[in-house]
Design a protein around this motif. Sequence first.
Motif, PDB file in Angstrom:
ATOM      1  N   GLY A 120      36.109  15.599  24.153  1.00 28.49           N
ATOM      2  CA  GLY A 120      37.429  17.145  24.000  1.00 28.49           C
ATOM      3  C   GLY A 120      37.267  17.831  22.401  1.00 28.49           C
ATOM      4  O   GLY A 120      37.781  18.463  23.075  1.00 28.49           O
ATOM      5  N   GLN A 121      36.676  17.142  21.598  1.00 23.30           N
ATOM      6  CA  GLN A 121      36.331  17.308  20.358  1.00 23.30           C
ATOM      7  C   GLN A 121      35.292  18.768  20.730  1.00 23.30           C
ATOM      8  O   GLN A 121      35.111  20.028  19.881  1.00 23.30           O
ATOM      9  N   LEU A 122      34.100  18.742  21.916  1.00 19.79           N
ATOM     10  CA  LEU A 122      32.868  19.294  22.205  1.00 19.79           C
ATOM     11  C   LEU A 122      33.814  20.651  23.344  1.00 19.79           C
ATOM     12  O   LEU A 122      33.775  21.640  22.662  1.00 19.79           O
ATOM     13  N   ARG A 123      34.317  20.295  23.383  1.00 21.82           N
ATOM     14  CA  ARG A 123      34.856  21.670  24.428  1.00 21.82           C
ATOM     15  C   ARG A 123      35.866  22.522  23.587  1.00 21.82           C
ATOM     16  O   ARG A 123      36.028  23.407  23.966  1.00 21.82           O
ATOM     17  N   LEU A 126      33.891  24.815  21.296  1.00 20.65           N
ATOM     18  CA  LEU A 126      33.198  25.623  22.643  1.00 20.65           C
ATOM     19  C   LEU A 126      33.938  26.732  23.249  1.00 20.65           C
ATOM     20  O   LEU A 126      33.756  28.150  23.051  1.00 20.65           O
ATOM     21  N   ILE A 127      35.452  26.806  23.826  1.00 22.22           N
ATOM     22  CA  ILE A 127      36.370  26.897  24.121  1.00 22.22           C
ATOM     23  C   ILE A 127      36.167  27.884  22.044  1.00 22.22           C
ATOM     24  O   ILE A 127      36.727  29.507  22.628  1.00 22.22           O
ATOM     25  N   LYS A 128      36.546  27.363  21.855  1.00 16.90           N
ATOM     26  CA  LYS A 128      36.548  28.990  19.845  1.00 16.90           C
ATOM     27  C   LYS A 128      35.854  29.727  20.231  1.00 16.90           C
ATOM     28  O   LYS A 128      36.084  30.910  19.803  1.00 16.90           O
ATOM     29  N   GLU A 129      34.455  29.289  20.356  1.00 15.04           N
ATOM     30  CA  GLU A 129      33.146  30.655  20.346  1.00 15.04           C
ATOM     31  C   GLU A 129      33.290  31.385  21.536  1.00 15.04           C
ATOM     32  O   GLU A 129      32.720  32.373  20.924  1.00 15.04           O
ATOM     33  N   GLU A 130      33.778  31.433  22.381  1.00 20.35           N
ATOM     34  CA  GLU A 130      33.882  32.215  23.747  1.00 20.35           C
ATOM     35  C   GLU A 130      34.922  33.238  23.679  1.00 20.35           C
ATOM     36  O   GLU A 130      35.849  34.078  22.320  1.00 20.35           O
TER      37      GLU A 130
END
Length: 130
Positions: A120-123, A126-130
């Motif tokens: 969940g932390q990784l997801r 990754l969403i914040k970077e987009e």
Amino acid sequence: MIRSWPVVCVTMLLTVGCIQRTVTITSDPPGSLVYLNDEEVGRTPVTVPFTFYGVYDVRLEHDEFHPLWTSQKADAPWWEAPGPDLVAELFGPKVELSWHFEMEPLPPVVSEDALVDRAGQLRASLIKEE
């Protein structure tokens, strides 16, 4: 003098020592279960007698460590060669071998909840970077 000869021979035979052969096995971590040639002999540190020189199969097991399967050679001392061994038997020498083994720890066990949290932390990152 002739009558005492049998007494001397019997006395010599009774006082003849025998060679004591032992191997002491230690490990890191201590308390590992040891098998020599597939026979359980105890937990480290352990000292056991052995009867022959040559290669021994050694297996160590311990919780939280990878099992260790290896072989170890027990070399005969020079006085065990034919000839000197007859004289050595009179003195009852000792052969004391010492073998030490290092065991590799198992990787830490990750719980399923911790794995889901990490995913969940990784997801989220990754969403914040987009």
